[in-house]
Design a protein around this motif. Sequence first.
Motif, PDB file in Angstrom:
ATOM      1  N   TRP A  91      -8.872 -15.167  12.626  1.00 47.66           N
ATOM      2  CA  TRP A  91      -9.747 -15.706  13.822  1.00 47.66           C
ATOM      3  C   TRP A  91     -10.630 -14.528  13.889  1.00 47.66           C
ATOM      4  O   TRP A  91     -10.639 -13.127  14.052  1.00 47.66           O
ATOM      5  CB  TRP A  91      -8.949 -15.664  15.175  1.00 47.66           C
ATOM      6  CG  TRP A  91      -7.911 -16.568  15.083  1.00 47.66           C
ATOM      7  CD1 TRP A  91      -6.559 -16.523  14.676  1.00 47.66           C
ATOM      8  CD2 TRP A  91      -8.005 -17.852  15.470  1.00 47.66           C
ATOM      9  NE1 TRP A  91      -5.796 -17.408  15.014  1.00 47.66           N
ATOM     10  CE2 TRP A  91      -6.673 -18.555  15.459  1.00 47.66           C
ATOM     11  CE3 TRP A  91      -8.923 -18.622  16.034  1.00 47.66           C
ATOM     12  CZ2 TRP A  91      -6.358 -19.866  15.856  1.00 47.66           C
ATOM     13  CZ3 TRP A  91      -8.646 -20.082  16.515  1.00 47.66           C
ATOM     14  CH2 TRP A  91      -7.319 -20.550  16.412  1.00 47.66           C
TER      15      TRP A  91
ATOM     16  N   HIS B 122      -6.780 -11.377  15.344  1.00 43.42           N
ATOM     17  CA  HIS B 122      -8.303 -12.225  16.109  1.00 43.42           C
ATOM     18  C   HIS B 122      -9.299 -10.835  16.373  1.00 43.42           C
ATOM     19  O   HIS B 122      -8.934  -9.955  17.075  1.00 43.42           O
ATOM     20  CB  HIS B 122      -7.827 -12.999  17.639  1.00 43.42           C
ATOM     21  CG  HIS B 122      -9.111 -13.428  17.972  1.00 43.42           C
ATOM     22  ND1 HIS B 122      -9.149 -14.123  19.086  1.00 43.42           N
ATOM     23  CD2 HIS B 122     -10.369 -13.662  17.535  1.00 43.42           C
ATOM     24  CE1 HIS B 122     -10.142 -14.704  19.330  1.00 43.42           C
ATOM     25  NE2 HIS B 122     -11.121 -14.423  18.487  1.00 43.42           N
TER      26      HIS B 122
ATOM     27  N   THR C 204     -10.979 -19.287  11.201  1.00 42.26           N
ATOM     28  CA  THR C 204     -11.710 -19.964  12.513  1.00 42.26           C
ATOM     29  C   THR C 204     -12.960 -18.979  12.863  1.00 42.26           C
ATOM     30  O   THR C 204     -12.592 -17.921  13.334  1.00 42.26           O
ATOM     31  CB  THR C 204     -10.814 -20.399  13.425  1.00 42.26           C
ATOM     32  OG1 THR C 204      -9.902 -21.212  12.883  1.00 42.26           O
ATOM     33  CG2 THR C 204     -11.676 -21.160  14.464  1.00 42.26           C
TER      34      THR C 204
END
Length: 238
Positions: A52, A8, A126
């Motif tokens: 992410w 992320h 995402t």
Amino acid sequence: MDENVPGHIGIIMDGNGRWAEARGLPRVEGHRAGEASIMETVRECVRRRIPWLTLFAFSTENWGRPPEEVDFLVNMSRDVLQRRLEEFNSLGVRLLHLGLREGLPDDVLAWFDLAAEATAGNAALTLTIAFNYGGRREIFEAALRAAEDMASGKLREDDLDEAALRSRFYRPELPDIDLLIRTGGERRLSNFMLWHCAYAEFFFCDALWPDFRAPHLEEALRDYARRERRFGAIRPGP
Ligand code: IPE
Ligand code: IPE
Ligand code: MG
């Protein structure tokens, strides 16, 4: 997942105003130019299979800017979603909005909702847009909701733990940030994902956001790969 690659990435996209001012342009031209940096970063994260990416686009404190600049930023979020939705879809990008809905115009919220719905089935990356987001506010609201749920009997006192608080965040599914990049030379968090950055590795980049390109991201990733993350423990023995 290769532990040398962040799962992320969070980016505080800073320096748009200074980029424009250095060219004798109005500040909003810096925001406009930042769109190219966003798209290159998204494509690069997809290519590198980073799952992410969260971009800080507008903080709860940014309402304090002149109304013309605020209006530009709010409308630009809608326009970028509209303009780029097809490209996001073809890249396999799933979109999420992170932050307060309150204060944002209906047409902007409608585009955040539509983009999320239209890309819900995508799984490559995402892409979370933190817009009207403040880290303290998120934690405060989660605490408030936990207190309400306790008062109404929905949450037992014994069940109140960190996971129960986190499940009340705006987007409970968002994992902790592994790599936090801030462009524009400042070295501060400015209220970005305070909870999720507890063990983030920080990379500060002097490039202004409109100048940020794939080689800057590559440098951040190379630097990250060399870090030893210990999470409060000690280095494992030989
Ligand atoms: C970042 O650039 C964009 C937002 C905060 C919305 P700035 O607009 O903060 O640019 P500088 O820091 O004034 O150069
Ligand atoms: C942080 O940048 C917010 C975003 C990038 C959206 P700011 O420019 O608002 O932060 P400060 O004021 O320098 O701390
Ligand atoms: Mg700034």
